[in-house]
Design an enzyme around this catalytic site. Sequence first.
Site, short mmCIF file in Angstrom:
data_model
loop_
_atom_site.label_atom_id
_atom_site.label_comp_id
_atom_site.label_asym_id
_atom_site.label_seq_id
_atom_site.Cartn_x
_atom_site.Cartn_y
_atom_site.Cartn_z
N GLU A 227 -2.33 12.51 32.98
CA GLU A 227 -3.55 11.71 33.06
C GLU A 227 -3.45 10.59 32.04
O GLU A 227 -3.16 10.86 30.87
CB GLU A 227 -4.78 12.56 32.75
CG GLU A 227 -5.03 13.68 33.72
CD GLU A 227 -6.22 14.53 33.27
OE1 GLU A 227 -7.35 14.02 33.29
OE2 GLU A 227 -5.99 15.69 32.88
N ARG B 121 2.68 27.28 28.45
CA ARG B 121 2.47 26.07 27.65
C ARG B 121 3.33 26.13 26.39
O ARG B 121 3.67 27.21 25.92
CB ARG B 121 1.01 25.96 27.21
CG ARG B 121 0.03 25.62 28.30
CD ARG B 121 -1.38 25.64 27.76
NE ARG B 121 -1.54 24.64 26.70
CZ ARG B 121 -2.40 23.62 26.77
NH1 ARG B 121 -3.17 23.49 27.82
NH2 ARG B 121 -2.50 22.77 25.79
N LYS C 173 -5.98 17.44 24.00
CA LYS C 173 -6.22 15.99 23.98
C LYS C 173 -7.57 15.68 23.36
O LYS C 173 -7.75 14.65 22.70
CB LYS C 173 -6.14 15.42 25.39
CG LYS C 173 -4.74 15.03 25.81
CD LYS C 173 -4.77 14.20 27.08
CE LYS C 173 -3.36 13.81 27.51
NZ LYS C 173 -3.35 13.07 28.77
#
Length: 795
Positions: free
Chosen positions: A279, A499, A509
């Site tokens: 993103e 992850r 983020k």
Amino acid sequence: MPAKDDSSDKEKCLDLFLKIGLDERTARNTVANNKVTANLTSVINEAGVTDGCSRTVGNLLYTVATKYPANALPHRPTLLQYIVSSKVKATAQLDAALSFLATTGMENLDLKTFEEACGVGIEVSTEDIKQAVSEVVEENKVTILELRYRTNVGELLGHVRKRLPWGDAKVAKQLVDAKLYELLGERTAADDEKPSRKKKEKPAKVEEKPAKVEVPVFPSPEEDLNPYLIFPNPEENFKVHTEVPFSDGSILRCCNTRALLDKHLKATGGKVLTRFPPEPNGYLHIGHAKAMFIDFGLAKDRDGGCYLRYDDTNPEAEKKEYIDHIEEIVQWMGWKPFKITYTSDYFQELYELAVELIKRGHAYVDHQTPDEIKEYREKKMNSPWRDRPISESLKLFEDMKSGLVEEGKATLRMKQDMQSDNYNMYDLIAYRIKFTPHPHAGDKWCIYPSYDYAHCIVDSLENITHSLCTLEFETRRASYYWLLHALGIYQPYVWEYSRLNVSNTVMSKRKLNRLVTEKWVDGWDDPRLMTLAGLRRRGMTSTAINAFVRGIGITRSDGTLISVERLEYHVREELNRTAPRAMVVLHPLKVVITNLEANLAIEVDAKLWPDAKADDASAFYKIPFSNVVYIERSDFRMQDSKDYYGLAPGKSAILRYAFPIKCTEVILADDNETILEIRAEYDPSKKTKPKGVLHWVSQSSPGVDPLKVEVRLFERLFLSENPAELDNWLGDLNPNSKVIIPGAYGVSSLRNAKVGDNFQFERLGYFVVDQDSTPEKLVFNRTVTLKDSYSKGGK
């Protein structure tokens, strides 16, 4: 002999910690940590408060115990007396004191300068703070009235702190809150609405296990294995990959038909196609390095291609800055996209498929508010509009597209299974209205697809063979395949991996954005951050980062916290081979060589590489040895000892690559403590063989100082291994994570160094030239120290 029962000792420590005002939870957590317990006990004894003290003093003592710089231990008793006597009584004062002492190190402590640095004697009244708050609020009044209670209070407090650095932060916060209430009145429902942002549906909560911290071990030969062997070939994607159970007892067995797979293989030529779909709402971090390694790496291994696809479905959060950064950093990491695409490239196809989904009875236009949707989901209740006629939903969806429906008044939802055991089957939103121009698609659209709707369809449209993502998306697999099945289109192979969680940092983020916007760090590329831009600025290479990721492997074991030392190990391994050597003195102490003429300079050869051959001139650089040289201040002490190999009165040490010198005299300042310079004699015959070897720089000519450089020493940004678990994670920031040394001296061969050049400064660590360098002054960032505990099997 029976094992010693230390329960009584722990009770004594607990009692001691409660006496100084720690709350019971903090005290018990401290007792469970042997290192912090030992530090805090020592601090309490040094401060002389074993019988107790005020809570304010106790909290400051706790900070000293956990954050005091190890290089300045002789000065700790002095600081503690300032705290006990309430001369240092605010957190801001203590932070300033710790920063000052970290820079001072073992040097003599100038109390006057110390007191000035941490605001001793400066009294800030409540009235002073009130006045500063009023001024700051007045200066930012226009913005406050526009944003109302979404105003960034941290930014306002930062302005107050600049005016009154020693003011009470709690009082300032209370006064700012009061001032906002005075200006804005009561909070309204609109104030409590979150700004429109892309929201991803959260999976049902599961009991979280505490993160395990990986214990460093010797690097294993796993890097020699092919990590991509676990993935099937594209032609095998006709098997049942996922089963989706429904609340009525039926089961959807997701797989491609032979016809769909043949059509896909014909389009791709049987090649592997993956995608890296970030993103564009922030900078990429080291977790994305693992994603790139898997997405691009698999495609490269199978001679296929990987799309760089921007997941740009939320026009309010995306910036051109982030888009440009992502493309540039992907290339820096060594990956070449097969094609660069945007989800917004497919807005028309996505819209047409949404219409088809409505026609097939699998989607409906809903008028519930976000709160109502949340409530109905929690109660597993269908929306009142779930069974509206298909024709009605088609008309309303067209009105939404045409801008005839107000923002927030309608969404398009997928008709899935509100009674499912999987939260991600609760009629997820497919489209929402946003009257916001899109940075890539312009102002053509006022409806935008959700991630849950768009990403699986675009995977199918781009003929992705392997859709790879992190384990948090595993519960969305059912929705992913349900939608592709409902539309009757090709289904990629989905596989989730764990992850990458690294110790002593945050990866969210949201948290990274807060660190940047509230100026806790110096931008997205701050060398203390685990953003890839920050790691690059710190001097870490893409090849070392990829070696680190490869060594971890492509696993599904979640919850493991990888020690940052493992990354540093790979960085050292590379820089040891590639970084030329040089000498820099951080805290220069002047040494006058009395038996060398003042106008004479002897050139000596210094090695650029440890294995330099004597007949290879390119492997050496020249250093002038003159009668004035500079050594590290910490390499000299007045009192000698058997375990000390530095210089002392009457003692000798070797200047690396040059000659042995012997201290013959010490010149002190008027206070009879501060060392101004030392006098020494050198041994031109090199017959003396002292054990100590010192790095040094010298004057290139009489009276001309060596090359002056600025050196920035970076440590862990957070004190805790897993700060993300803490409620007050910002309170865990390491006050000594960045120490600036403006007056270091370097050898003249560094003069022509360029931004990004790596060096090993002998005895100090690996360093890189920072972008803040100017022709007048070079700036070096420390990448890592020379010490490597990871490969030795310990921390």
